[in-house]
Design an enzyme around this catalytic site. Structure first.
Site, PDB file in Angstrom:
ATOM      1  N   CYS A   2       0.879  -1.173   0.000  1.00 29.88           N
ATOM      2  CA  CYS A   2       0.000   0.000   0.000  1.00 29.88           C
ATOM      3  C   CYS A   2       0.906   1.209   0.000  1.00 29.88           C
ATOM      4  O   CYS A   2       1.602   1.476   0.978  1.00 29.88           O
ATOM      5  CB  CYS A   2      -0.909   0.003   1.220  1.00 29.88           C
ATOM      6  SG  CYS A   2      -1.994   1.450   1.286  1.00 29.88           S
ATOM      7  N   GLU A 108      -3.906   1.204  -6.155  1.00 31.18           N
ATOM      8  CA  GLU A 108      -2.987   0.147  -6.545  1.00 31.18           C
ATOM      9  C   GLU A 108      -2.857   0.200  -8.059  1.00 31.18           C
ATOM     10  O   GLU A 108      -3.819   0.533  -8.761  1.00 31.18           O
ATOM     11  CB  GLU A 108      -3.508  -1.218  -6.084  1.00 31.18           C
ATOM     12  CG  GLU A 108      -2.454  -2.292  -6.014  1.00 31.18           C
ATOM     13  CD  GLU A 108      -1.370  -1.976  -4.988  1.00 31.18           C
ATOM     14  OE1 GLU A 108      -0.312  -1.429  -5.403  1.00 31.18           O
ATOM     15  OE2 GLU A 108      -1.566  -2.265  -3.797  1.00 31.18           O
TER      16      GLU A 108
END
Length: 213
Positions: A2, A108
């Protein structure tokens, strides 16, 4: 992993979400942050952690262990769940300095295209660690292997906590926290929404709601 996330829930709404998640009153001695749409490592993010009371506080995203002598080296913005309890950079914080990190979603990249991952209108709570090395509150996000049906997007996934897991993560002993170093449930992941968003996310200087379009 992340490496970018979004938090546009602010003010009393953020405090209410935090209190609902942790099941205790939460105070923000330094106030709550304004809306952010492209938070990146080394920037300041809010965390919720136990002290004499539950606190929502700003922390540098990139952990400074207590033994760190300077801010050199890559930022420790993610901690792998497989090694977080033993790795020197994280093990001391893991023993008793665990926190949760609120997100309205995170980005992402897949095939060089950014995607926004969210839980609808709900704030998500990622498992984190905190430290005060270099006399600065800092934090990192715990990650695990990814699972279906989101594994196509990336092979790593933040360890998001369901509400009935937060108590154990924040207040349990280290052995109890170790039991949680596995991916969040498939049932939780199936609720996620994933969509492609603006390529402008790639520049950290861009920080506005239009990034989600």
């Amino acid at each position: 992993m992340c490496g970018r996330f979004v938090l546009f829930t602010t003010g009393d709404s953020l405090l209410e979400a935090a209190e609902e998640a942790v099941g205790r009153p939460v105070t923000a001695p330094q106030g709550t942050p304004g809306p952010r749409y492209n938070l990146a490592p080394t920037q300041i993010v809010p965390i919720v952690r136990p002290a004499e009371e539950m606190l929502l506080e700003p922390a540098r995203w990139g952990l400074f262990p207590h033994w760190k002598k300077d801010d050199s080296g890559p930022p420790l913005f993610n901690a792998r769940g497989e090694t977080v309890a033993e790795k020197p950079s994280f093990r001391d914080a893991f023993k008793g300095q665990r926190c949760v990190i609120p997100m309205d979603g995170y980005y992402e990249w897949h095939k060089k295209k950014p995607h926004f991952v969210s839980l609808g209108d709900e704030v998500m709570w990622a498992a984190g660690l905190w430290s005060t090395g270099l006399d600065q509150l800092s934090t990192t996000i715990v990650t695990t292997e990814s699972i279906e049906p989101i594994a196509w997007l990336h092979n790593r996934l933040p360890r998001f906590l369901e509400h009935d897991e937060i108590e154990q993560w924040l207040f349990g002993p280290a052995d109890a926290a170790k039991e949680m170093l596995h991916p969040v449930s498939k049932e939780w992941v199936e609720k996620l929404s994933i969509r492609e968003v603006s390529s402008d996310v790639g520049n950290v200087r861009n920080d506005h709601a239009g990034l989600l379009d």
